[in-house]
Design an enzyme around this catalytic site. Structure first.
Site, PDB file in Angstrom:
ATOM      1  CG  ASP A  87      -2.102   1.003   1.279  1.00 35.15           C
ATOM      2  OD1 ASP A  87      -2.362   1.607   0.103  1.00 35.15           O
ATOM      3  OD2 ASP A  87      -2.253   1.576   2.290  1.00 35.15           O
ATOM      4  CB  SER A 126      -8.328  -2.507 -13.069  1.00 36.43           C
ATOM      5  OG  SER A 126      -8.434  -1.286 -12.313  1.00 36.43           O
ATOM      6  CB  CYS A 185     -16.949  -3.658 -15.247  1.00 34.82           C
ATOM      7  SG  CYS A 185     -16.056  -3.536 -13.785  1.00 34.82           S
ATOM      8  CB  CYS A 223     -19.381   7.824  -6.466  1.00 39.24           C
ATOM      9  SG  CYS A 223     -18.206   8.658  -5.718  1.00 39.24           S
ATOM     10  CB  CYS A 283     -16.252   5.621   1.442  1.00 41.57           C
ATOM     11  SG  CYS A 283     -17.988   5.633   0.535  1.00 41.57           S
ATOM     12  CG  ASN A 309      -3.572  12.496  22.329  1.00 40.44           C
ATOM     13  OD1 ASN A 309      -4.482  12.613  21.382  1.00 40.44           O
ATOM     14  ND2 ASN A 309      -2.793  13.542  22.671  1.00 40.44           N
TER      15      ASN A 309
END
Length: 377
Positions: free
Chosen positions: A134, A152, A188, A198, A240, A280
């Protein structure tokens, strides 16, 4: 060395250590990715969290000059939470995105890659490798696509035939000439549900994301959230899932293969009001082990305030007044004032008017005025 046989041994070992899917890719320049990155850069669509230059992100040999192949791995994570607590009136809760449930996936995947690296070293002592999860220069998704992990999707996620898009990705650049795998066909088709659904129109079109508008990015920012997005984030505290949950390829996809990724309901879906006064130390102890804590408590608290405003939760009024009057952080004071205005009781408006007399930060005063304007609606 018989690298074909070695590849089979690596695949077998990956299954032994709990890697759900593994693929192999060439180290050729990611030409299409490079062009896309340059286009995103020119349009201002990048998040700013990206690491490395466009060339480093698209040319594996810049990261490992001896590179001859890339190993891509995927670990599935759950899409459903067992015994999920309800968010109800007087006891409102926020939500962390599925990709932040359980232990920080960066740590889990790095551990798997380290085990894989040790296996390679044992059988091929002259191995050179560089692993990433990542936060590395390479695009995990571009590597996974080339390695046949999945295709993708229009939602910019890698969609696997087995696990849908609910997978974490990592990769290892090596100097071992493993034969590359074939990519998976894009399926897709004409479906455009993710783009149409979205919440902030961050998906400009299939496969193109304006990260600056994406709620997953916005929930991680530390400043005042632009007003146009405040009603869009709902009770999201981090991330999200909309473009994944609406995807037909994810229907009935829910895998609980790794205990590390099982969510603690009180962390993945925490009560909102207690978040506003968490120290914290308490935040680090409770939320530190999950990936959604990496930006600290301030964005989470700001988002919690907006979630309480979204619910118009009158039980939060006294706590929001305390923050507006006493919190040392302008973003929290101002957002609390905005939240009070949206809740909209007489007590709220009187508290904002009173606090204005002692406030000197222009940004906070601006938010107080926004809060007071809700009276006019």
């Amino acid at each position: 060395m018989d690298f074909h046989q070695f590849k089979e041994e690596v695949i077998a070992y990956s299954k032994e250590i709990g890697i759900d899917k593994i693929g192999f890719a060439s180290v050729d320049v990611f030409g299409e990715l490079k062009a896309r990155l340059k286009r995103q850069q020119s349009l201002g669509y990048q998040s700013g969290f990206e690491k490395g230059s466009v060339d480093e992100r698209s040319e594996p040999t810049r990261l490992l000059p001896e590179a001859q192949s890339i190993i891509s791995i995927a670990l599935a994570y759950p899409s459903k939470m067992n015994d999920a607590p309800k968010s109800k009136k007087g006891d409102r809760r926020g939500i962390f995105a599925r990709a932040s449930w359980g232990r920080d996936y960066h740590d889990v995947l790095r551990d798997k890659l380290n085990q894989l690296g040790s296996f390679l070293k044992e059988r091929f002592p002259e191995v050179e490798l560089k692993s990433m999860v990542d936060t590395g220069e390479l695009s995990d998704r571009a590597v996974a696509e080339r390695a046949g992990i999945g295709f993708s999707g229009k939602n910019c996620a890698i969609i696997t035939p087995e696990f849908g898009s609910y997978v974490y990705l990592g990769e290892m650049v090596t100097n071992i000439p493993f034969e590359p795998d074939e990519p998976v066909d894009d399926s897709c088709g004409d479906c455009n549900i993710c783009v149409d659904t979205c919440p902030t129109d961050a998906l400009i079109q299939g496969g193109q994301l304006n990260a600056q508008r994406c709620i997953a990015f916005l929930t991680q920012t530390k400043g005042f959230l632009e007003e146009e997005y405040r009603t869009k984030i709902g009770n999201r505290l981090y991330g999200c899932d909309t473009c994944q949950t609406v995807c037909p390829k994810n229907k009935k996809k829910d895998f609980h293969n790794h205990e590390e990724f099982e969510p603690d309901p009180e962390i993945a879906k925490p009560r909102l009001i207690p978040l506003l006064s968490i120290s914290n130390r308490e935040f680090k102890e409770k939320f530190g082990p999950i990936s959604g804590s990496w930006r600290g408590k301030k964005p989470i608290q700001r988002n919690a305030i907006l979630a309480l405003a979204h619910y118009r939760d009158e039980t939060a009024i006294s706590e929001l007044i305390r923050l507006m009057e006493q919190d040392p952080r302008p973003v929290i004071r101002g957002t609390a004032a905005y939240g009070l205005g949206k809740i909209g009781t007489r007590e709220c408006y009187e508290a904002i008017e009173s606090a204005k007399a002692n406030e000197h930060e222009e940004d906070v005063l601006f938010e107080m005025d926004k809060g007071l304007k809700f009276q006019e609606v």
